[in-house]
Design an enzyme around this catalytic site. Sequence first.
Site, short mmCIF file in Angstrom:
data_model
loop_
_atom_site.label_atom_id
_atom_site.label_comp_id
_atom_site.label_asym_id
_atom_site.label_seq_id
_atom_site.Cartn_x
_atom_site.Cartn_y
_atom_site.Cartn_z
N GLY A 69 0.81 -1.21 0.00
CA GLY A 69 0.00 0.00 0.00
C GLY A 69 0.85 1.27 0.00
O GLY A 69 0.58 2.20 -0.76
N THR A 70 1.85 1.30 0.84
CA THR A 70 2.67 2.52 0.96
C THR A 70 3.34 2.88 -0.36
O THR A 70 3.33 4.04 -0.78
CB THR A 70 3.73 2.31 2.07
OG1 THR A 70 3.05 1.98 3.28
CG2 THR A 70 4.57 3.56 2.27
N ASN A 156 -8.95 2.53 8.11
CA ASN A 156 -8.27 1.44 8.80
C ASN A 156 -8.56 1.40 10.30
O ASN A 156 -8.50 0.35 10.92
CB ASN A 156 -6.75 1.53 8.60
CG ASN A 156 -6.21 2.93 8.75
OD1 ASN A 156 -6.67 3.86 8.09
ND2 ASN A 156 -5.25 3.10 9.63
N GLN A 184 -7.93 -1.08 2.98
CA GLN A 184 -8.76 -1.69 4.03
C GLN A 184 -10.12 -2.15 3.52
O GLN A 184 -10.80 -2.91 4.19
CB GLN A 184 -8.95 -0.72 5.19
CG GLN A 184 -7.68 -0.47 6.00
CD GLN A 184 -7.23 -1.68 6.81
OE1 GLN A 184 -7.98 -2.64 7.03
NE2 GLN A 184 -5.98 -1.63 7.25
N SER A 204 -3.31 -3.86 -0.85
CA SER A 204 -2.13 -4.43 -0.20
C SER A 204 -2.36 -5.90 0.13
O SER A 204 -3.43 -6.26 0.64
CB SER A 204 -1.84 -3.64 1.08
OG SER A 204 -0.80 -4.26 1.80
N HIS A 206 -1.10 -7.92 2.51
CA HIS A 206 -1.23 -8.44 3.87
C HIS A 206 -2.50 -8.03 4.59
O HIS A 206 -2.72 -8.40 5.73
CB HIS A 206 0.02 -8.11 4.71
CG HIS A 206 0.17 -6.69 5.12
ND1 HIS A 206 0.20 -6.31 6.44
CD2 HIS A 206 0.33 -5.56 4.41
CE1 HIS A 206 0.37 -5.01 6.52
NE2 HIS A 206 0.46 -4.52 5.30
N THR A 242 13.23 -6.50 -10.38
CA THR A 242 12.74 -7.87 -10.54
C THR A 242 11.54 -8.11 -9.63
O THR A 242 11.56 -7.77 -8.45
CB THR A 242 13.87 -8.88 -10.23
OG1 THR A 242 14.95 -8.59 -11.12
CG2 THR A 242 13.41 -10.31 -10.41
N CYS A 328 1.81 2.44 15.91
CA CYS A 328 2.92 3.26 15.42
C CYS A 328 4.12 2.35 15.28
O CYS A 328 4.27 1.39 16.02
CB CYS A 328 3.25 4.35 16.42
SG CYS A 328 2.17 5.74 16.20
N1 PLP Z 1 -3.51 2.39 3.58
C1 PLP Z 1 -4.24 1.91 4.60
C2 PLP Z 1 -5.67 2.33 4.72
C3 PLP Z 1 -3.68 1.01 5.50
O1 PLP Z 1 -4.42 0.54 6.50
C4 PLP Z 1 -2.32 0.64 5.35
C5 PLP Z 1 -1.68 -0.27 6.31
O2 PLP Z 1 -2.05 -0.31 7.46
C6 PLP Z 1 -1.60 1.17 4.27
C7 PLP Z 1 -2.23 2.03 3.41
C8 PLP Z 1 -0.17 0.79 4.03
O3 PLP Z 1 -0.12 -0.47 3.40
P1 PLP Z 1 1.21 -1.36 3.49
O4 PLP Z 1 1.31 -1.86 4.89
O5 PLP Z 1 0.98 -2.45 2.50
O6 PLP Z 1 2.36 -0.48 3.10
#
Ligand code: PLP
Length: 386
Positions: A69-70, A156, A184, A204, A206, A242, A328
């Site tokens: 996600g990030t 989230n 989420q 994402s 996970h 890769t 955090c």
């Molecule tokens: N966006 C939301 C709403 C999330 O809850 C999270 C992770 O908690 C992220 C983005 C970040 O995703 P990732 O952990 O895959 O970088």
Amino acid sequence: MSRLFLDHNATTPLKPAVKEAMVAAMELGNPSSVHAEGRAARAALEKARETLAVAFDADPSGIIFTSGGTETINTALWGMVRREKDPVKRLFISAVEHDAALNCARAIAASGRAEMEIIPVTGTGEIDTDWLVHRLQFYDAAADGPFLVAVMAANNENGVIQPIEAVRPLIFEKGGLLFVDAVQAAGKLPISFNNLQADIMAVSGHKIAGPKGVGAMFVKPGLVFEPLLQGGGQELRRRVGTENVVGICGLGAAAEAIDLEAMAALGPRRDAIEAGLRAAGIDGLRIWGEAAARTPNTLCFSAPGFTSEIQVMAMDLAGIAVSAGSACSSGKVKASHVVTALGAVEDEAVSTLRVSLGWDTPEDVAERFLTAWQEAYCRARKGQAA
Ligand code: PLP
């Protein structure tokens, strides 16, 4: 008694089918190689892309694998402000976005490439659509430059589902771009990228019972953005390096295993916890987002006087994993920007607990949670009174 993991919004345990897919992918070659080993890896990768396309109703050519996600969020925001043609000059971003998005937007604003404006939320946890509509009505894209609106599909911390459809027509009418963080919402709510009509969407691995460190960026056909990384030609140069074949195969298997019916069935279990808390006569209890539509697995509440840190520790000792409003990276709990945006006062903000159910949550979850939580609450109150 076995532990009870109620922190699915932080990360989800892998489903067995995901593990199997990942183990099977471990020996695969480099998808860019032309030999048989490489071709097998390429086939596995494209199969995962097809699976994601089906799961999220999208064109496979618009799916780019990322590290999660990030990275997708950073690629989306930086990619739009750095692109050569029509770079975005203003970011409208909701007050309750994940830190990945808010901090990225802040960094962009600090770089001087684009301005940033926060979309406020109302007490329900939903974005203030009146504010946005009013702001966009007077937005002059010709004078002020192209703009992008970033609103998550579901939060989230409190699970609140954002009313994206209410603002989408005006965003497009004004020539703006729409980025939706669906990290989420994926796996919890039906998602059709085609119907959502967002320009970019983040998912994402996970959070959908897949592996950590892998995710996907969905883009509208023809959307041009500046990639974050420079390197080889992978993912049509949109995300080079890769590919994480094992992770991607896990992500594909997780998308295939999404079970929205089972997810919906968690709603009554979450509601039973909520009802139990209400019945317990807790001073100042606040349930965040209760008046809005929410993801069925998420509950976020504050019990003033019983700090998040103590709650998390007490529950952990009782064999139950939950989290403070938001985890955090340092492990320290600070007042969450989400509940603060919803109007939480200090006492409420520092006593927030997030309970998030998932695919492995047992039927007796409410009973187990409530027994442990109430014991801890009574102990804490007695300690305070002594
Ligand atoms: N966006 C939301 C709403 C999330 O809850 C999270 C992770 O908690 C992220 C983005 C970040 O995703 P990732 O952990 O895959 O970088």
